[in-house]
Enzyme design. Structure first.
Site, PDB file in Angstrom:
ATOM      1  CB  SER A  16      14.022 -64.319  41.198  1.00 33.54           C
ATOM      2  OG  SER A  16      14.375 -63.316  40.247  1.00 33.54           O
ATOM      3  CG  HIS A  41      10.284 -62.570  43.024  1.00 35.71           C
ATOM      4  ND1 HIS A  41       9.761 -61.953  43.846  1.00 35.71           N
ATOM      5  CD2 HIS A  41      11.523 -61.697  42.530  1.00 35.71           C
ATOM      6  CE1 HIS A  41      10.209 -60.725  43.964  1.00 35.71           C
ATOM      7  NE2 HIS A  41      11.348 -60.562  43.139  1.00 35.71           N
ATOM      8  CG  ASP A  43      12.839 -59.742  39.784  1.00 34.73           C
ATOM      9  OD1 ASP A  43      12.261 -58.951  40.799  1.00 34.73           O
ATOM     10  OD2 ASP A  43      13.553 -60.731  39.965  1.00 34.73           O
ATOM     11  CG  MET A  45      13.950 -54.572  36.314  1.00 31.28           C
ATOM     12  SD  MET A  45      15.608 -55.044  36.253  1.00 31.28           S
ATOM     13  CE  MET A  45      15.852 -56.450  37.575  1.00 31.28           C
ATOM     14  CG  HIS A  74      10.176 -56.921  42.894  1.00 33.06           C
ATOM     15  ND1 HIS A  74      11.534 -57.220  43.100  1.00 33.06           N
ATOM     16  CD2 HIS A  74      10.089 -55.854  43.554  1.00 33.06           C
ATOM     17  CE1 HIS A  74      12.050 -56.264  44.125  1.00 33.06           C
ATOM     18  NE2 HIS A  74      11.122 -55.257  43.965  1.00 33.06           N
ATOM     19  CG  MET A  76      12.316 -53.678  41.181  1.00 37.19           C
ATOM     20  SD  MET A  76      13.683 -54.658  40.859  1.00 37.19           S
ATOM     21  CE  MET A  76      12.690 -56.214  40.010  1.00 37.19           C
ATOM     22  CG  MET A 145      14.733 -54.304  47.309  1.00 32.06           C
ATOM     23  SD  MET A 145      14.176 -55.948  46.284  1.00 32.06           S
ATOM     24  CE  MET A 145      15.787 -56.263  45.582  1.00 32.06           C
ATOM     25  N   GLY A 152      20.125 -59.359  38.992  1.00 33.06           N
ATOM     26  CA  GLY A 152      20.168 -60.552  39.658  1.00 33.06           C
ATOM     27  C   GLY A 152      21.566 -60.830  39.770  1.00 33.06           C
ATOM     28  CG  ASP A 183      14.243 -59.687  45.667  1.00 31.72           C
ATOM     29  OD1 ASP A 183      14.856 -60.579  44.902  1.00 31.72           O
ATOM     30  OD2 ASP A 183      13.508 -59.130  44.948  1.00 31.72           O
TER      31      ASP A 183
END
Ligand code: DX5
Ligand code: ZN
Length: 232
Positions: A16, A41, A43, A45, A74, A76, A145, A152, A183
């Site tokens: 990640s 990966h 992320d 947000m 991913h 979020m 999750m 992180g 994850d």
């Protein structure tokens, strides 16, 4: 679609990049690619679905240019439907949308498939796996999750192991060998446990990027995973 022709989903390590040094992001990605990563990966947000902001479409587009590895986005974010197309067009190979903000999982999976990417649904620690399992045949992956998403470097939540076992058991019963991604807080000291519980894609941020030697840490992780049978 989802029902894999392979008897077992293959084990894959997904660093990640949330824990990478963003001032040297290209070098960090090249380094984990060279060190044996199976995918990146990524992320995303929005400061709403999770209490933090991270990276988005322009960064993914830039990352796409410097690696051949699959990009695992991913999301979020509270309104994933507004952005899935942009992420696939920017180069994401798989898209995870959270079930907590996805009222129609089959429709979302179809949308992602029609765009040409792999479809995955994420499940937060407090959310029941049964919110997603009825739709598993529409999916390529379920993302479990094991921390509260947003940051992180958090501690692994042990209850995720029971959730993994339950999911893998249910998938097996229905003869679905889709990927199950874990994850959050995955490190060398618990990667064997999550493999045994049925995960086959291992996201690790701080567990990899905090180490001086990415090749060494990923080789050690892979070795543990390869020697641990699934016990569900
Ligand atoms: C958390 C993110 C994770 C995170 C993992 O919100 O979805 O992907 O970056 O990082 P570690 O492995 O440090 O928990
Ligand atoms: Zn993530």
């Amino acid at each position: 679609m989802s029902k894999s022709s392979h008897p077992d989903a293959a084990d894959q390590i997904a660093p990640s990049i949330l824990s990478a040094d963003f001032s040297r992001l290209g070098d960090e990605i090249r380094a984990v690619e060279k060190a044996g990563a199976d995918m990146i990966h990524f992320d995303v947000m929005d400061g709403h679905f999770v209490p933090n902001l991270s990276i988005g479409i322009p960064v993914l587009e830039s990352v796409r240019k410097i690696t051949r590895l699959p990009l695992d986005a991913h999301l979020m974010i509270s309104e994933p439907a507004r952005y899935v197309e942009a992420f696939v067009k920017a180069g994401a190979n798989s898209i995870s949308v959270h079930c907590e903000v996805c009222p129609d999982i089959p429709a979302m999976a179809k949308r992602i498939h029609d765009l040409g990417a792999r479809a995955s649904i994420g499940i937060n620690p407090e959310t029941d796996a049964d919110r997603v399992l009825p739709f598993a045949e529409h999916l390529d992956m379920i993302l479990v999750m094991s921390v509260h998403p947003g940051f992180g470097g958090q501690e692994f939540i042990p209850a995720a192991l029971d959730k993994l076992r339950y999911i893998r058991r249910e998938l097996k019963r229905r003869e679905l060998s889709i990927d199950v991604e874990i994850d959050g807080g995955v490190k060398l000291d618990n990667i064997a446990d999550v493999k045994a519980a049925g995960a086959n894609i291992f996201v690790s941020g701080s567990g990899i990027f905090s180490k001086p030697d990415y090749t060494k840490i990923m080789a050690e992780m892979r070795e543990l995973v390869a020697h641990t049978p699934v016990k569900i």
